[in-house]
Design a protein around this motif. Structure first.
Motif, mmCIF file in Angstrom:
data_model
loop_
_atom_site.group_PDB
_atom_site.id
_atom_site.type_symbol
_atom_site.label_atom_id
_atom_site.label_comp_id
_atom_site.label_asym_id
_atom_site.label_seq_id
_atom_site.Cartn_x
_atom_site.Cartn_y
_atom_site.Cartn_z
ATOM 1 N N THR A 186 -5.057 11.863 -0.295
ATOM 2 C CA THR A 186 -4.383 12.710 -1.280
ATOM 3 C C THR A 186 -5.163 12.740 -2.590
ATOM 4 O OG1 THR A 186 -2.271 12.176 -0.294
ATOM 5 C CG2 THR A 186 -2.230 13.106 -2.500
ATOM 6 N N ALA A 187 -5.557 11.557 -3.072
ATOM 7 C CA ALA A 187 -6.335 11.494 -4.310
ATOM 8 C C ALA A 187 -7.641 12.263 -4.132
ATOM 9 C CB ALA A 187 -6.614 10.046 -4.680
ATOM 10 N N LEU B 206 -3.250 7.544 3.420
ATOM 11 C CA LEU B 206 -2.462 8.612 2.795
ATOM 12 C C LEU B 206 -2.837 8.785 1.325
ATOM 13 C CD1 LEU B 206 1.109 7.913 4.219
ATOM 14 C CD2 LEU B 206 -0.565 9.580 5.000
ATOM 15 N N GLY B 207 -2.825 7.678 0.600
ATOM 16 C CA GLY B 207 -3.132 7.728 -0.828
ATOM 17 C C GLY B 207 -4.575 8.131 -1.083
ATOM 18 N N ILE B 208 -5.476 7.550 -0.304
ATOM 19 C CA ILE B 208 -6.899 7.846 -0.496
ATOM 20 C C ILE B 208 -7.175 9.324 -0.264
ATOM 21 C CG2 ILE B 208 -9.209 7.424 0.450
ATOM 22 C CD1 ILE B 208 -8.306 4.536 1.015
ATOM 23 N N ARG C 82 0.832 -1.213 0.000
ATOM 24 C CA ARG C 82 0.000 0.000 0.000
ATOM 25 C C ARG C 82 0.859 1.252 0.000
ATOM 26 N NH1 ARG C 82 -4.778 -1.394 4.253
ATOM 27 N NH2 ARG C 82 -5.989 -2.716 2.863
ATOM 28 N N LEU D 180 1.028 12.250 -9.388
ATOM 29 C CA LEU D 180 0.308 13.524 -9.266
ATOM 30 C C LEU D 180 1.260 14.700 -9.484
ATOM 31 C CD1 LEU D 180 -2.071 12.869 -6.256
ATOM 32 C CD2 LEU D 180 -2.721 13.374 -8.602
ATOM 33 N N LEU D 181 2.436 14.623 -8.827
ATOM 34 C CA LEU D 181 3.384 15.728 -8.957
ATOM 35 C C LEU D 181 3.911 15.817 -10.386
ATOM 36 C CD1 LEU D 181 5.219 15.494 -5.520
ATOM 37 C CD2 LEU D 181 3.414 17.058 -6.237
ATOM 38 N N LEU E 48 -1.983 14.725 1.946
ATOM 39 C CA LEU E 48 -1.021 13.882 2.652
ATOM 40 C C LEU E 48 -1.113 14.127 4.159
ATOM 41 C CD1 LEU E 48 1.170 11.886 1.864
ATOM 42 C CD2 LEU E 48 2.795 13.762 1.762
ATOM 43 N N THR F 242 -1.957 17.684 -3.072
ATOM 44 C CA THR F 242 -1.098 16.575 -2.664
ATOM 45 C C THR F 242 -0.556 16.809 -1.253
ATOM 46 O OG1 THR F 242 -0.450 16.322 -4.975
ATOM 47 C CG2 THR F 242 0.868 15.163 -3.360
ATOM 48 N N LEU G 298 1.384 6.960 -6.422
ATOM 49 C CA LEU G 298 0.298 7.930 -6.622
ATOM 50 C C LEU G 298 0.790 9.366 -6.463
ATOM 51 C CD1 LEU G 298 -2.902 8.160 -6.915
ATOM 52 C CD2 LEU G 298 -2.902 8.397 -4.452
ATOM 53 N N PHE G 299 1.551 9.631 -5.360
ATOM 54 C CA PHE G 299 2.061 10.988 -5.138
ATOM 55 C C PHE G 299 2.948 11.411 -6.295
ATOM 56 C CE2 PHE G 299 2.123 9.551 -0.500
ATOM 57 C CZ PHE G 299 0.787 9.806 -0.380
ATOM 58 N N ASN H 10 2.208 1.800 -3.355
ATOM 59 C CA ASN H 10 1.176 2.359 -4.233
ATOM 60 C C ASN H 10 0.927 3.830 -3.941
ATOM 61 O OD1 ASN H 10 0.720 0.008 -5.647
ATOM 62 N ND2 ASN H 10 -0.823 -0.722 -4.213
ATOM 63 N N ASP H 11 0.910 4.159 -2.628
ATOM 64 C CA ASP H 11 0.721 5.565 -2.236
ATOM 65 C C ASP H 11 1.799 6.436 -2.866
ATOM 66 O OD1 ASP H 11 -1.424 4.903 -0.744
ATOM 67 O OD2 ASP H 11 -0.424 5.029 1.203
ATOM 68 N N ILE H 12 3.048 5.960 -2.739
ATOM 69 C CA ILE H 12 4.170 6.760 -3.240
ATOM 70 C C ILE H 12 4.080 6.912 -4.756
ATOM 71 C CG2 ILE H 12 6.688 6.807 -3.511
ATOM 72 C CD1 ILE H 12 6.813 5.484 -0.703
#
Lengths: 122, 169
Positions: free
Chosen positions: B109-110, B105-107, A5, A16-17, B148, B144, A12-13, A8-10
């Protein structure tokens, strides 16, 4: 599971950037020095001014709100406004095509157009 | 206490908490020229409920919060912006939660970024000016960062708070 997870989060960030950077870069590449200042109220063009002359005037919307537009040294900005947030006053002076000053409460958009742009407007 | 009653109480308290956070948000001056840059404090409640309970509870509380805050602290115009942001962000967060592949975190942020995107879409419609898209990069980055931060706090709350509700099957 938590590691996956986090990975995946990283991802995603990062995407986005990267997307922000890509949009910003694309917009910068498309920009050219502008020629005209276009004033739009509620999506309709209300006036067009040359960017190379000095000018100071009040833009009055249909319901009587006022934004003071200043054009000097080839740049346009809003000097003062009677909107609650004053975000339009804080926005940078604009001079490149595609740049805008937007006052959401007054539905006012100040836009810079290039050489051919005003033909489409007038 | 029956589960239904507990759930009702939880959602009521959550709505109250979300309203307080919305109000706090209005007290924080955002000295940035781009409209729409905000911390999104109230999204904390949405993220928490989404992860702890389900998307229905989270959406219900969010919908009431958006309506009430527009009524109390905003205007009709601000309702259009926050509603479009909330609908898009709720959809994106629910879908990401459903995949099970992202943490708070991901949820979060998105959700924050899609909230900003939803507002830009509404602004493009309301002002019929596509140039507003120039704000997109700034709003993606600010979303973002704030998403976060909210996600980190949300994850902590999810860990620390036990609602003592059986998860729905």
């Amino acid at each position: 599971m938590d590691k996956i997870r986090l990975r995946n989060d990283i991802i995603l960030f990062a995407s986005l950037l990267l997307a922000a950077l890509a949009v910003w870069g694309a917009l910068k590449l498309l920009q050219k020095p502008g020629k005209y200042v276009v004033v739009e109220i509620e999506g309709k063009v209300s006036a067009v001014y040359a960017l190379d002359g000095d000018l100071k005037l009040d833009i009055v919307t249909a319901d009587g709100h006022v934004n003071k537009l200043v054009i000097e040294n080839g740049k346009a900005r809003i000097e003062s406004a009677d909107c609650p947030d004053k975000l339009c006053v804080k926005q940078h002076a604009i001079s490149m095509t595609g740049e805008t000053i937007i006052c959401l409460p007054h539905k006012l958009v100040i836009r810079i157009e290039g050489e051919g742009g005003v033909d489409a407007v007038t | 206490m029956s589960r239904d009653l507990k759930l009702l109480t939880t959602l009521g308290v959550s709505t109250a908490a979300a309203m307080i956070l919305s109000f706090l948000e209005t007290l924080i001056p955002m000295n940035i020229a781009v409209p729409g840059v905000k911390i999104g404090l109230a999204n904390l409640v949405t993220v928490f409920l989404l992860i702890k309970l389900d998307w229905k509870s989270a959406s219900a509380v969010t919908a009431i919060r958006v309506l009430l805050s527009a009524l109390l602290f905003g205007s009709v115009a601000s309702l259009a912006y926050s509603a479009s942001g909330a609908v898009l962000s709720m959809t994106v967060m629910s879908l990401l939660k459903k995949t099970g592949r992202f943490s708070a975190l991901g949820i979060s942020t998105a959700g924050a970024v899609s909230h900003n995107a939803g507002q830009i879409i509404m602004a493009v419609i309301l002002l019929s000016t596509k140039e507003i898209a120039y704000w997109l990069p700034i709003l993606i980055v600010s979303g973002t960062v704030t998403g976060l931060a909210i996600g980190a706090v949300g994850a902590l709350l999810v860990k620390k708070i036990d609602l003592k509700l059986d998860r729905k099957a």
